[in-house]
Scaffold this motif. Structure first.
Motif, PDB file in Angstrom:
ATOM      1  N   ASN A   1       1.603   2.241  -3.433  1.00  0.00           N
ATOM      2  CA  ASN A   1       0.365   2.729  -4.063  1.00  0.00           C
ATOM      3  C   ASN A   1       0.076   4.162  -3.657  1.00  0.00           C
ATOM      4  O   ASN A   1      -0.401   4.961  -4.444  1.00  0.00           O
ATOM      5  CB  ASN A   1      -0.823   1.855  -3.650  1.00  0.00           C
ATOM      6  CG  ASN A   1      -0.880   0.577  -4.470  1.00  0.00           C
ATOM      7  OD1 ASN A   1      -0.022   0.348  -5.307  1.00  0.00           O
ATOM      8  ND2 ASN A   1      -1.873  -0.240  -4.222  1.00  0.00           N
TER       9      ASN A   1
ATOM     10  N   ARG B   1      -6.622   6.709  -8.015  1.00  0.00           N
ATOM     11  CA  ARG B   1      -5.885   7.717  -7.248  1.00  0.00           C
ATOM     12  C   ARG B   1      -4.925   8.416  -8.183  1.00  0.00           C
ATOM     13  O   ARG B   1      -4.062   7.783  -8.787  1.00  0.00           O
ATOM     14  CB  ARG B   1      -5.093   7.051  -6.116  1.00  0.00           C
ATOM     15  CG  ARG B   1      -5.791   7.091  -4.788  1.00  0.00           C
ATOM     16  CD  ARG B   1      -4.939   6.485  -3.697  1.00  0.00           C
ATOM     17  NE  ARG B   1      -4.270   7.481  -2.892  1.00  0.00           N
ATOM     18  CZ  ARG B   1      -4.876   8.328  -2.080  1.00  0.00           C
ATOM     19  NH1 ARG B   1      -6.191   8.328  -1.977  1.00  0.00           N
ATOM     20  NH2 ARG B   1      -4.208   9.200  -1.376  1.00  0.00           N
TER      21      ARG B   1
ATOM     22  N   HIS C   1      -4.957  11.917  -4.961  1.00  0.00           N
ATOM     23  CA  HIS C   1      -6.382  12.268  -4.804  1.00  0.00           C
ATOM     24  C   HIS C   1      -7.255  11.170  -5.404  1.00  0.00           C
ATOM     25  O   HIS C   1      -7.046  10.764  -6.545  1.00  0.00           O
ATOM     26  CB  HIS C   1      -6.696  13.593  -5.516  1.00  0.00           C
ATOM     27  CG  HIS C   1      -5.968  14.760  -4.936  1.00  0.00           C
ATOM     28  ND1 HIS C   1      -6.491  15.565  -3.959  1.00  0.00           N
ATOM     29  CD2 HIS C   1      -4.724  15.243  -5.200  1.00  0.00           C
ATOM     30  CE1 HIS C   1      -5.604  16.499  -3.635  1.00  0.00           C
ATOM     31  NE2 HIS C   1      -4.527  16.334  -4.378  1.00  0.00           N
ATOM     32  N   GLU C   2      -8.247  10.734  -4.658  1.00  0.00           N
ATOM     33  CA  GLU C   2      -9.206   9.749  -5.178  1.00  0.00           C
ATOM     34  C   GLU C   2     -10.181  10.466  -6.111  1.00  0.00           C
ATOM     35  O   GLU C   2     -10.786  11.478  -5.740  1.00  0.00           O
ATOM     36  CB  GLU C   2      -9.959   9.094  -4.006  1.00  0.00           C
ATOM     37  CG  GLU C   2     -11.036   8.127  -4.437  1.00  0.00           C
ATOM     38  CD  GLU C   2     -10.519   7.033  -5.384  1.00  0.00           C
ATOM     39  OE1 GLU C   2     -11.075   6.922  -6.491  1.00  0.00           O
ATOM     40  OE2 GLU C   2      -9.573   6.310  -5.012  1.00  0.00           O
TER      41      GLU C   2
ATOM     42  N   ASN D   1     -12.925   9.093  -7.618  1.00  0.00           N
ATOM     43  CA  ASN D   1     -14.325   8.655  -7.522  1.00  0.00           C
ATOM     44  C   ASN D   1     -15.067   9.602  -6.575  1.00  0.00           C
ATOM     45  O   ASN D   1     -14.781   9.648  -5.385  1.00  0.00           O
ATOM     46  CB  ASN D   1     -14.390   7.209  -7.008  1.00  0.00           C
ATOM     47  CG  ASN D   1     -15.757   6.591  -7.268  1.00  0.00           C
ATOM     48  OD1 ASN D   1     -16.746   7.289  -7.403  1.00  0.00           O
ATOM     49  ND2 ASN D   1     -15.802   5.272  -7.327  1.00  0.00           N
TER      50      ASN D   1
ATOM     51  N   LYS E   1      -7.682   0.800  -9.094  1.00  0.00           N
ATOM     52  CA  LYS E   1      -8.069  -0.420  -8.378  1.00  0.00           C
ATOM     53  C   LYS E   1      -9.508  -0.785  -8.715  1.00  0.00           C
ATOM     54  O   LYS E   1     -10.424   0.020  -8.530  1.00  0.00           O
ATOM     55  CB  LYS E   1      -7.930  -0.167  -6.871  1.00  0.00           C
ATOM     56  CG  LYS E   1      -7.703  -1.428  -6.077  1.00  0.00           C
ATOM     57  CD  LYS E   1      -7.270  -1.074  -4.659  1.00  0.00           C
ATOM     58  CE  LYS E   1      -7.027  -2.347  -3.867  1.00  0.00           C
ATOM     59  NZ  LYS E   1      -6.691  -2.051  -2.476  1.00  0.00           N
TER      60      LYS E   1
ATOM     61  N   GLY F   1     -11.693   2.489  -8.010  1.00  0.00           N
ATOM     62  CA  GLY F   1     -10.917   3.630  -7.531  1.00  0.00           C
ATOM     63  C   GLY F   1      -9.826   4.038  -8.499  1.00  0.00           C
ATOM     64  O   GLY F   1      -9.184   3.200  -9.114  1.00  0.00           O
TER      65      GLY F   1
ATOM     66  N   ASP G   1       0.809  -1.217   0.000  1.00  0.00           N
ATOM     67  CA  ASP G   1       0.000   0.000   0.000  1.00  0.00           C
ATOM     68  C   ASP G   1       0.840   1.263   0.000  1.00  0.00           C
ATOM     69  O   ASP G   1       0.432   2.290  -0.492  1.00  0.00           O
ATOM     70  CB  ASP G   1      -0.941   0.007   1.219  1.00  0.00           C
ATOM     71  CG  ASP G   1      -2.094  -0.961   1.006  1.00  0.00           C
ATOM     72  OD1 ASP G   1      -2.645  -1.432   1.987  1.00  0.00           O
ATOM     73  OD2 ASP G   1      -2.407  -1.242  -0.171  1.00  0.00           O
TER      74      ASP G   1
ATOM     75  N   THR H   1      -0.856   0.101 -11.094  1.00  0.00           N
ATOM     76  CA  THR H   1      -0.141   1.136 -10.347  1.00  0.00           C
ATOM     77  C   THR H   1       1.046   1.573 -11.196  1.00  0.00           C
ATOM     78  O   THR H   1       1.845   0.738 -11.621  1.00  0.00           O
ATOM     79  CB  THR H   1       0.347   0.601  -8.986  1.00  0.00           C
ATOM     80  OG1 THR H   1      -0.786   0.164  -8.232  1.00  0.00           O
ATOM     81  CG2 THR H   1       1.048   1.694  -8.190  1.00  0.00           C
TER      82      THR H   1
ATOM     83  N   CYS I   1      -8.586  12.099 -15.345  1.00  0.00           N
ATOM     84  CA  CYS I   1      -9.592  12.988 -14.745  1.00  0.00           C
ATOM     85  C   CYS I   1     -10.399  13.723 -15.817  1.00  0.00           C
ATOM     86  O   CYS I   1     -10.880  14.829 -15.605  1.00  0.00           O
ATOM     87  CB  CYS I   1      -8.888  13.982 -13.826  1.00  0.00           C
ATOM     88  SG  CYS I   1      -9.918  14.745 -12.595  1.00  0.00           S
TER      89      CYS I   1
END
Length: 235
Positions: A6, A72, A76-77, A79, A14, A70, A3, A36, A62
């Protein structure tokens, strides 16, 4: 991959699913994509037409709302992200599309300045210098004040590349960036993106059908029917 990596990766995807259409016409286009991307790397997305590679690119970049799963991006996420946050994130990205989308009434230098989101007519000398410098990098030092009508297709595409790079983006998303370029120009553009990865840590994610540039990629991800079918690290 743990993680921690990530969390610091420029892009981490993900369990990504995506649909187009509504009601009975609703069709799944992306199925459980997990990726990733390492900082400073050149990652190529490949696959036949309709395989979902451009959809994945626009979701990572974006430019399209994440429906399920998800993404990132720079920590920043995406979703459920607000439009204001999305705008702020996009400012840290560079985009190169197959269509160069240049303003016909602006010179090469002025078109590149658009990449700095410069509003108003008076650009600072520093900004103009940055635009000219990046045009020289892409081999257009003798075309700084040309209008697009006086440039070849390959030269226009190099102006578009310069526009994407002038703001020192953290990530460059490129969709078929070499389609309008001859072999040498195409390779030199990708070599430049790779060099930026090594020098500045710029991460590049590129959709391409261009086999000539695969040898430059750090990683090649192949999609078919919206699924990843192979993921190879090159170096």
């Amino acid at each position: 991959m743990d993680d921690l990596s990530n969390a610091t990766a420029p892009v981490a995807v993900k369990g990504l699913n995506h649909w187009f259409g509504k009601g009975d016409a609703r069709k799944q286009a992306i199925w459980d994509v997990n990726v990733t991307v390492a900082k400073g790397s050149l990652t190529v997305l490949m696959g036949p037409s309709g395989s979902g590679k451009t959809t994945v690119l626009t979701l990572m970049g974006c430019l399209r709302d994440v429906q399920d799963g998800g993404v990132r991006l720079l920590g920043h996420e995406l979703n459920g992200i607000s439009e204001a946050q999305a705008v702020m994130l996009r400012r840290q990205l560079g985009f190169i599309f197959q269509a160069h989308n240049l303003h016909e009434s602006l010179t090469a230098t002025q078109n590149v300045l658009m990449g700095l989101e410069v509003h108003g007519r008076h650009n600072s000398a520093q900004q103009v210098q940055a635009a000219r410098h990046v045009l020289q990098l892409v081999g257009l030092g003798d075309r700084l004040d040309y209008l697009p009508a006086n440039l070849s297709g390959g030269q226009k595409q190099r102006v578009a590349v310069a526009r994407a790079l002038v703001s020192n983006p953290k990530i460059v998303f490129a969709d078929e960036p070499t389609a309008a370029l001859d072999k040498d120009s195409g390779k030199s553009v990708v070599e430049m993106l790779k060099a930026l990865g090594q020098q500045r840590g710029t991460t590049t994610i590129m959709v391409t059908h261009d086999n000539r540039i695969l040898e430059l990629a750090d990683r090649i991800i192949t999609l078919e029917d919206g699924r990843i079918v192979s993921d190879e690290h090159q170096h």
